[in-house]
Design an enzyme around this catalytic site. Sequence first.
Site, mmCIF file in Angstrom:
data_model
loop_
_atom_site.group_PDB
_atom_site.id
_atom_site.type_symbol
_atom_site.label_atom_id
_atom_site.label_comp_id
_atom_site.label_asym_id
_atom_site.label_seq_id
_atom_site.Cartn_x
_atom_site.Cartn_y
_atom_site.Cartn_z
ATOM 1 N N GLN A 135 -3.493 -22.763 19.751
ATOM 2 C CA GLN A 135 -2.330 -23.959 20.161
ATOM 3 C C GLN A 135 -2.582 -25.401 20.367
ATOM 4 O O GLN A 135 -2.085 -26.496 19.568
ATOM 5 C CB GLN A 135 -1.529 -23.449 21.652
ATOM 6 N N HIS A 195 -3.073 -27.345 16.585
ATOM 7 C CA HIS A 195 -1.290 -27.103 15.923
ATOM 8 C C HIS A 195 -1.194 -28.677 15.985
ATOM 9 O O HIS A 195 -0.786 -29.589 14.581
ATOM 10 C CB HIS A 195 -0.095 -26.867 16.800
ATOM 11 N N GLU A 222 6.117 -23.595 26.457
ATOM 12 C CA GLU A 222 6.193 -22.750 25.704
ATOM 13 C C GLU A 222 6.419 -21.540 25.544
ATOM 14 O O GLU A 222 7.014 -20.756 25.773
ATOM 15 C CB GLU A 222 6.392 -23.721 24.178
ATOM 16 N N HIS A 223 4.979 -21.300 26.032
ATOM 17 C CA HIS A 223 4.542 -19.515 25.699
ATOM 18 C C HIS A 223 3.080 -19.841 26.873
ATOM 19 O O HIS A 223 2.375 -20.404 27.361
ATOM 20 C CB HIS A 223 3.316 -19.898 24.326
ATOM 21 N N ASP A 239 4.242 -15.195 16.823
ATOM 22 C CA ASP A 239 4.845 -16.748 16.055
ATOM 23 C C ASP A 239 5.585 -16.237 14.777
ATOM 24 O O ASP A 239 6.298 -16.603 14.009
ATOM 25 C CB ASP A 239 3.849 -17.636 15.549
ATOM 26 N N HIS A 271 51.744 -31.543 34.562
ATOM 27 C CA HIS A 271 51.836 -30.147 34.485
ATOM 28 C C HIS A 271 52.131 -28.886 35.210
ATOM 29 O O HIS A 271 52.483 -27.745 34.963
ATOM 30 C CB HIS A 271 49.936 -29.750 34.923
#
Length: 423
Positions: free
Chosen positions: A252, A255, A320-321, A354, A413
């Site tokens: 990661q 990235h 996230e992961h 992924d 109403h």
Amino acid sequence: MRIFKVSDQPSIKRSVDSGTKEQQAAVKNIIKSVRKDGDQALKAYSLAFDGVLLENFTVTEEEKREAYKEVDDTVLGVIREAADNIRIYHEKQLRTSWMTTDENGSILGQKVTPLDSVGLYVPGGTAAYPSSVLMNVIPAKVAGVKRIVIATPPDKKTGKLPPAVLVAAQEAGAKEMYKVGGAQAIAALAYGTETIASVDKITGPGNIYVALAKREVFGDVDIDMIAGPSEIAILADATAKPNEVAADLLSQAEHDQLSCSVLVTPSEALAEAVADEVEKQLNALPRQEIARQSIENYGAIYVTETMEEAVQTVNRLAPEHLEIITENALSLIGQIRHAGAIFIGRFSPEPVGDYFAGPNHVLPTNGTARFSSPLSVEDFQKKSSIVFYSEKALKENGEKIAAFARLEGLEAHARAIEARLKG
């Protein structure tokens, strides 16, 4: 890699990048220009930002056919197998309409309808992301979306799209593709031009200008999310192998300089071994500079007193992961409350998800897994409530409904109900 005690309040949150005032102003001007000048604005921005002068943004049938000739048969086979896995997984998410009938004859239900059109933005230029194409197009197809549009910037040298992207798009079922990138592509998808008809929802990642543009058009169209830099948390005990844990953390970190990689463990020995291993592996990485900045700024190892405390820490991170590499990894799943995707055991590293396993890799970041979910088939459907009240049902409940309306000061109403009761 720095080692902390868990009492140091671990966090994966980074300041949300709202862009500079100059970037925000630039995006607003781009959107305004595309809405006003359509294709002419797209051509001007493609030349200015992508260095490509295009007369036609549409990917031709010839370009689609040529892409297959440029992709290796082995790669094509992998794309097709991955697409099958992703499709099978997402088909299990498909929801259908339903209705129930009460004893008094009333019918209540929910109508599930696919969106008419969606636009997928694929980052590109010099890079190719066929996995992103599969993960966005396939759930939309499974949901029943009829019109799926792909927009991605052309290669500066050829003026074409990467062959792998074109092949992945066709294997996933997308037919309409355009060679347009950046904020101008988001504006075209949201508002339309002479060539590109507008869509109802935009999905897919991009740079800061794409993110700002998605935020700007939200409300006129729907969007999936404003995704932040990638992140991983690994929950591990003394049985984990340091070289594997380090490799997963770096998967990661490479990235983005803002990516966040965290190990949470009750084992001090594992913490120290992983820290050493990360430094060793960093020196051999092609993207060493990016990964090193990520590890130095946002990487951390947190040592807890117990596994229970480690699980609590992971839930506080809401990553996230999340990888669980422990002796009894499956037994911990029920205790995990907040994570975008959970990878169980040493043979389930994050890259499996992924590219190939089937679950979607578009995931909530920056702690938003506390309340958000991965991209799914439901993101490409909308729901309508169905109400059919019988005469008997209205007579039974009409006075209660009228009373509730008057409680809120809405006399008309109440009278709409009573007009039928009197009749």
